[in-house]
Each structure stands twice: as structure tokens, then as C-alpha cells.
Design a protein around this motif. Structure first.
Motif, PDB file in Angstrom:
ATOM      1  N   ASP A 141       0.783  -1.124   0.092  1.00 39.27           N
ATOM      2  CA  ASP A 141       0.099   0.100  -0.135  1.00 39.27           C
ATOM      3  C   ASP A 141       0.781   1.177   0.050  1.00 39.27           C
ATOM      4  N   TRP A 142       0.278   2.328  -0.760  1.00 41.63           N
ATOM      5  CA  TRP A 142       0.997   3.504  -0.461  1.00 41.63           C
ATOM      6  C   TRP A 142      -0.006   4.764  -0.287  1.00 41.63           C
ATOM      7  N   LEU A 143       0.639   5.579   0.040  1.00 41.14           N
ATOM      8  CA  LEU A 143      -0.206   6.961   0.279  1.00 41.14           C
ATOM      9  C   LEU A 143       0.667   8.275   0.330  1.00 41.14           C
ATOM     10  N   ILE A 180       5.306   4.273   1.300  1.00 38.40           N
ATOM     11  CA  ILE A 180       5.387   3.134   0.661  1.00 38.40           C
ATOM     12  C   ILE A 180       5.396   1.947   1.840  1.00 38.40           C
ATOM     13  N   CYS A 181       4.582   1.112   1.807  1.00 45.03           N
ATOM     14  CA  CYS A 181       4.405   0.259   3.030  1.00 45.03           C
ATOM     15  C   CYS A 181       4.290  -1.121   2.433  1.00 45.03           C
ATOM     16  N   GLY A 182       4.357  -2.399   3.152  1.00 45.00           N
ATOM     17  CA  GLY A 182       4.380  -3.469   2.463  1.00 45.00           C
ATOM     18  C   GLY A 182       4.544  -4.664   3.795  1.00 45.00           C
ATOM     19  N   GLY A 212      -9.023   5.221  -0.135  1.00 48.46           N
ATOM     20  CA  GLY A 212      -8.224   6.234  -0.690  1.00 48.46           C
ATOM     21  C   GLY A 212      -6.897   5.861  -0.865  1.00 48.46           C
ATOM     22  N   VAL A 213      -6.458   4.617  -0.556  1.00 45.25           N
ATOM     23  CA  VAL A 213      -5.136   4.497  -0.434  1.00 45.25           C
ATOM     24  C   VAL A 213      -4.640   3.723  -1.554  1.00 45.25           C
ATOM     25  N   GLY A 214      -3.537   3.804  -1.982  1.00 48.04           N
ATOM     26  CA  GLY A 214      -3.039   3.320  -3.285  1.00 48.04           C
ATOM     27  C   GLY A 214      -2.598   1.842  -3.184  1.00 48.04           C
ATOM     28  N   HIS A 215      -2.534   1.095  -4.087  1.00 47.75           N
ATOM     29  CA  HIS A 215      -1.984  -0.225  -4.093  1.00 47.75           C
ATOM     30  C   HIS A 215      -1.143  -0.440  -5.281  1.00 47.75           C
TER      31      HIS A 215
END
Length: 377
Positions: A150-152, A281-283, A318-321
Motif C-alpha cells: 500500500d502507498w499514500l 510506501i508500505c508492505g 483512498g489508499v494506493g495499491h
């Protein structure tokens, strides 16, 4: 001390007046971190998966393919932040998977608690956004140390009816240092506050500053402290103050902007301040201390990369993938609200949170904690 906003949310949760997701957020904001029981038992002969993650990320939709294949979910434990998760594992908690972000992945690796991931065993790796496959922190010394999921972004949230966000022809982080709004600004009380000061000063490498650059940031943050209504850690405190007009400009994230906008608050979000937004950027990191079956772990990681999981993340949060195909499934309205017309361009223009050594990260934290202490905030 628990903040009153979180306690109020918890009271509503107990009374059944909050959604499942809001209940989890309230618990995390109040500092209540707990283990949740799995819905199913894993069928793999060698055991289950134990996962430390953020409240809300235990939703089965994120690993539905894994459930379909194994008839199982995972045992999950919530973290207040990445430091707390690191402390848990160092103290002996045998998690198989963790959920860090790039800025702290180097610290995790230096601590010897995460192992490389063999991306050739992931059927969806080539669908991951190219920038995320190679970004510093996902890759360290040529090895993928966590799966980008995920990324925001974070930038400036402001009341459009109460402030003028423009500096010349552009929006700017300078709004959080503007004396016109003294007493009506809120600032995040973590290490990213130091990063914001550095971006405002025009420092080039905001994630690896010299002693002199850190001293410049400290001086600017000391001036800013005289303008602040408060520092915050729990976003709900900031959001409530924006709603009421107590605060007119604040450090924030795109998910907070969407929440406020959905409530009909006249609010703006700087998707493109002249200094650039910050991208987180997380994961999913695979630990060295867990004992989950290896094949089970890779099936779980592959499931997290499904475009259907990403669609939910974009449309609902509203969080990117990380899977580029997720954006083709998500609604145009959700994408526009969270990322603007071109999510990939936004990601390229952002200052991506880069890995920091444990010592440097602690210096950033000590710096802003010192400013807060001196200011009595």
C-alpha cells in the motif's frame, strides 16, 4: 494518557454506533493493541501465519485468494506503529509477517528480523508498479526486503473557506509556517515533522540530513511551535479540529482529506505543493523469527497483490495499491479524489520516505520531541 477523541470513539464503538473499520481505528488511536483470533484454521500441515499489522488491515478481502486456496485466514496482532512492532519482535513475539514502511525497513533489516523475498515465486510480481519494485527501502543491497502493498501521500490539509493556500502561483508547505494563522495550525508530532521543515527549507536529501541541516530544521520548528494550536499523533484529533474550524491548516494524509470531504467540510488537500508531497510506501516483510510454512507465506504474499484487494484499498480507503491493475478496477471518482488525474505522476513527484538507520531515525524523533518539550505542547 489516552486522548478524549479516541475515548469518545471507543464509547460509540461499545454502544455499536461505529462501523467495524472505525471501531478498529478508535482502538488503535487510544493505544489499544491486541491480538484477534482467526476465523478459520489453516489447513497447511506445518501451521498458520502470525501477522503484525495496522488496525483495519485484517479485512479478509486483502487475502481472499489465500482463503480460497487454504480455507484459512491468519492470526493477526495490531501495531500502534512500526517501532512498537519492532519492540514486540525483539522481545520474543514470533510473528511471521510484519507491515513496515520504507523509511524503517533498513532499521528492521539491520536488526536481523526480516529476510529477503524471492519475487520469482510470486505470480503477480510483474504487475507491481515499476517504481515500487525498485524503490529504495523495498530493495536494499539488491534484495527485496518487503513486498510493496500500500502507498499514500501526506501533504497540507486546509479549510478552503478560511485560508489562502497559494504562495505566488503555487501551493506550498509554507502554509504550516505562516504567521497569519497563528494558533490555528496543527502539526504531526513524529519524525515526518522534521522532514516537512527540511522540505520547506529546500534541503535536498530530507531523509539523510547533516548536523547543520538538522540544526536548521530545529530552528524552523521552534519558530513554528509558536504558531501551533497543537501537535498530534492520532489523525482523528486533527480531523475534528479541522471540522470545527479550531484548526485551519494541518499536516495530513489523503485519507483524512477524503473523510473530511465526505462530511461536507470545505477542505482542500495539496496534492502538488511546490516542494512535492511525501509518499509513504508500505508492505509485508517476512521475518526471521516466525515458523510458518514457506509455501503458505508465498501464497499469502501473492494474494495481497491481487488487483481485487487493491480495488478495495483505493475505493474504500483512498489508499494506493502496488498492483497497477488495481487502478483499472477502481472507480474514477475515488482515484481523482485521492490521487488526482494521474496517480503514477503523483508518485513520481513525491519525496518517497527512504530507509534511515536506527541511529538517524532516533535523532529525528529526539529533535522534534525536544521542540515539543520546550514549547510545552
Amino acid at each position: 494518557m489516552k486522548n478524549s477523541r479516541s475515548v469518545t470513539l471507543l464509547e460509540k464503538a461499545i454502544e455499536g454506533r461505529l462501523s467495524r473499520r472505525d471501531t478498529l481505528a478508535a482502538m488503535a488511536g487510544a493505544g489499544l493493541v491486541f491480538a484477534a483470533s482467526p476465523v478459520y484454521r489453516a489447513t497447511a500441515a506445518t501451521g498458520e501465519i502470525d501477522y503484525i499489522t495496522w488496525a483495519g488491515y485484517e479485512e479478509p478481502v486483502f487475502w481472499q485468494d489465500f482463503i480460497d486456496k487454504h480455507g484459512a485466514t491468519v492470526n493477526y496482532t495490531f501495531q500502534g506503529d512500526e517501532e512498537e512492532a519492532l519492540t514486540k519482535v525483539r522481545a520474543g513475539f514470533a510473528a511471521d509477517l510484519m507491515h513496515p514502511c520504507t523509511f524503517i525497513s533498513g532499521k528492521y533489516r539491520d536488526a536481523g528480523i526480516i529476510r529477503p523475498i524471492d519475487v520469482s515465486r510470486l505470480s503477480r510480481w510483474n504487475d507491481v508498479i515499476p517504481e515500487l519494485r525498485t524503490t529504495d527501502g523495498v530493495v536494499i543491497d539488491g534484495e527485496v526486503v518487503f513486498l510493496p502493498f500500500d502507498w499514500l501521500t501526506s501533504s497540507v490539509i486546509y479549510r478552503t473557506d478560511l485560508v489562502d493556500p497559494a504562495y505566488g502561483e503555487e501551493e506550498s508547505w509554507q502554509l504550516l509556517f505562516d504567521e497569519r494563522y497563528k494558533g490555528r495550525i496543527a502539526m504531526y508530532g513524529g519524525e515526518s515533522g522534521v522532514v516537512v521543515a527540511a522540505m520547506t527549507l529546500g534541503i535536498e536529501n530530507v531523509w539523510s540530513m547533516t548536523d547543520d541541516e538538522l540544526a536548521q530544521c530545529k530552528a524552523l520548528l521552534e519558530k513554528q511551535s509558536e504558531l501551533l494550536r497543537f501537535y498530534f499523533v492520532d489523525p482523528s484529533n486533527m480531523e475534528q479540529a479541522i471540522r470545527s474550524g479550531e484548526v485551519v491548516a494541518a499536516y495530513g494524509w489523503n485519507f483524512s482529506y477524503l473523510s473530511l470531504k465526505a462530511d461536507g467540510i470545505p477542505v482542500g488537500y495539496m496534492q502538488a505543493p511546490k516542494e512535492g508531497p511525501i509518499a509513504w510506501i508500505c508492505g509485508i516483510a517476512w521475518t526471521t523469527v516466525g515458523d510458518a510454512d514457506e509455501a503458505l507465506v508465498y501464497d499469502f504474499l501473492d494474494a495481497m497483490l491481487s488487483p481485487e484487494a487493491g480495488r478495495y484499498l483505493i475505493d474504500e480507503w483512498g489508499v494506493g495499491h502496488s498492483n497497477a491493475e488495481s487502478f483499472a478496477l477502481a472507480s474514477d471518482e475515488a482515484i481523482e479524489n485521492a490521487f488526482g488525474s494521474d496517480p503514477m505522476d503523483l508518485l513520481r513527484r513525491a519525496s518517497v520516505a527512504s530507509p534511515m538507520s536506527g541511529e538517524l531515525h532516533e535523532r529525528y524523533v529526539r529533535l522534534i520531541e525536544g521542540v515539543k518539550l520546550e514549547a510545552g505542547l
